[in-house]
Design an enzyme around this catalytic site. Structure first.
Site, PDB file in Angstrom:
ATOM      1  CD  GLU A 210      -3.032  -1.008   0.259  1.00 33.29           C
ATOM      2  OE1 GLU A 210      -3.316   0.132  -0.161  1.00 33.29           O
ATOM      3  OE2 GLU A 210      -3.640  -2.033  -0.115  1.00 33.29           O
ATOM      4  CB  CYS A 244      -1.494   7.337   1.147  1.00 35.92           C
ATOM      5  SG  CYS A 244      -3.039   6.564   1.643  1.00 35.92           S
TER       6      CYS A 244
END
Ligand code: NAD
Length: 489
Positions: A210, A244
């Site tokens: 991720e 993110c």
């Protein structure tokens, strides 16, 4: 034996007892995590305030609520997800039992990131537990207070042999990575993602990465700029841009740049007052290393708003940079901070071209009234996720896979995707020992006649499916007879 090695060995030994496989035991562990969140909210929030200047409400909204929601979802669906999944059969296996059996992978290593240290560490853990695995949990050392609470308190609630927490920095993570795991679930930067994948390759361990990168945000002329900029400002300045999937930069035509700046400024004031430094809802940069990294990115750009900063307090005001060029410092790497650069483009064509010249982003945002613009962005680009007219919220939809593509990551999770990601999908075919006549078609000597029958049954199997089960049994009986006859003569 190092502490890390002991933790891995303990988790492996606990996994081998088989207790993590019981559905009741998995549900019990998940409920214990719920109890941990409820009973330890104060410790969790205090740690978050120290790490990221986050208020208790913010911590609940952005960290623990999502985890609680996932626990609810998993505990209500686990029996269904873990059950055998029947699949379509072909003619040759019509009489067999054919299904996918999800099974645990073994011991999973979970390496968490610091920006949402609870959500990004506990959510993969929920998936690992749900799928029946053991897990070694490595919180980010950067969110130091949270890591300590996780290490001290989480083991009081869940099986500490099956799910040990190991704290430490890069050397400790690297020591963990020397050992063999059955899956590594990593959240963090693309650069370290490569280190993780290299270490995993030595043991042929599969990985979920991720990662991050620059998530673009295109604002079309045909747009309600006031609403768009409000949503973008929320996406950008929440957690001081340390998300993110926060919109990294804006692309828009020169004719609307001033209005975009004015509207984002207005939203900043509405959300964080005239002085964000004293606003409880505005965060801080995690540490001075990141503070310096972000401030260095401002160099060479024109500040349109914000820019105030205080290194000793790790404070950077919500900042807008205008007329940014592709070669500008701020356009080279993911910002991961409260800077919003605006780069003007001649229109959608140029925006798409620019986006496609760079690595595939984790999220791609487009703001417009025009569905054709949304359609074009969807069809002509690629990204982990595509959002039209909003930011971040796809993260909260458990029925959407969360993850990147290319340099923004591989694999995905949330909801059932977490369960599937951390399970092995075992192909099962259970046949009886009768009807051997049918099978003789595949045994040597292999003749043209047998090939003809194989072609008929394999290539026509779709049509056969429509005939229905009884008819198929008859066909198989005829086929067996024919094959037997061929064998006799
Ligand atoms: P970080 O520094 O906390 O690193 C993450 C983890 O990697 C930590 O546990 C750390 O111990 C470990 N680590 C760091 N360097 C290492 C090395 N050389 N070898 C082995 N392990 C190492 O987090 P970060 O990397 O600063 O996080 C920010 C990045 O993470 C951004 O790029 C952001 O976009 C990305 N991110 C992605 C997601 C997502 O869900 N896709 C979520 C959050 C953050």
């Amino acid at each position: 034996m190092s502490r890390e090695e002991q933790a891995v060995a303990r988790a492996r030994k606990a996994f081998e007892t088989g207790r993590s496989k019981s559905l009741d035991y998995r549900i019990l562990q998940l409920r214990n995590i719920q109890r941990f969140i409820t009973e330890r909210q104060k410790e969790i929030s205090d740690a978050m305030r120290k790490d990221l200047h986050r208020s208790e409400v913010t911590t609940q909204i952005f960290e623990t609520l999502g985890v609680e929601h996932e626990i609810d979802l998993i505990t209500s669906k686990l029996k269904e997800w873990a059950a055998p999944r029947p699949v379509e059969k072909n003619v040759m296996t019509m009489m067999d039992t054919v299904y996918i059996q999800p099974e645990p992978l073994g011991v999973v290593l979970i390496i968490g990131a610091w920006n949402y240290p609870w959500a990004l560490t506990l959510q993969p853990l929920l998936g690992a537990i749900a799928a029946g695995n053991a897990a070694v949990i490595k919180p980010s050392e950067v969110s130091v207070h949270t890591a300590k609470v996780m290490e001290d308190l989480l083991p009081l609630y869940i099986d500490k042999e099956l799910y040990p927490v190991v704290n430490g920095g890069v050397p400790e993570t690297q020591e963990l990575l020397r050992h063999r795991f059955d899956h590594i679930f990593y959240t963090g930067s693309t650069m370290v993602g490569k280190v993780i994948m290299e270490a995993a390759a030595k043991h042929l361990t599969p990985v979920t990465l991720e990662l991050g990168g620059k998530s673009p945000c295109y604002i079309d002329k045909n747009c309600d700029l006031s609403t768009a900029c409000r949503r973008i400002a929320w996406g950008k300045y929440s957690n001081c841009g340390q998300i993110c999937i926060s919109p990294d930069y804006v692309l828009c035509e020169p004719s609307i740049q001033n209005q975009v700046i004015a509207e984002v400024k207005k939203a900043i004031k509405d959300f964080y007052t005239d002085n964000p430094k004293t606003c409880p809802d505005y965060g801080r940069i995690i540490n001075q290393r990141h503070f310096k990294r972000i401030m260095a990115m401002v160099e060479g750009s024109t500040i349109a708003a914000g820019g105030e900063n205080d290194e000793s307090a790790c404070y950077i005001a919500p900042t807008i940079l205008r007329d940014v060029k592709p070669e500008g410092k701020v356009m080279q790497d993911e910002i991961f901070g409260p800077l919003l650069p605006i780069m003007t483009v001649s229109g959608l064509d140029e925006a798409i071209k620019y986006i496609n010249k760079n690595e595939k982003p984790l999220a791609l945002y487009v703001f417009t009234h025009d569905n054709k613009v949304i359609q074009r962005v969807k069809e002509e680009t690629s990204s982990g996720a595509l959002l039209a007219n909003d930011c971040l919220v796809h993260y909260s939809v458990s029925s959407l896979p969360f993850g990147g593509v290319g340099h923004s990551g591989m694999g995905h999770y949330h909801g059932k995707f977490s369960f599937d990601q951390l399970s092995h999908m075992r192909a099962c075919l259970i046949k009886k020992l009768n009807m051997e006549g049918v099978n003789s078609m595949r045994y040597p000597p292999l003749t043209l006649n047998k090939l003809g029958w194989a072609r008929f049954f394999i290539l026509k199997s779709k049509d056969m499916g429509r005939i229905g089960r009884m008819a198929l049994v008859s066909v198989l009986a005829v086929m067996a007879a024919v094959v037997l006859q061929n064998l006799v003569f």
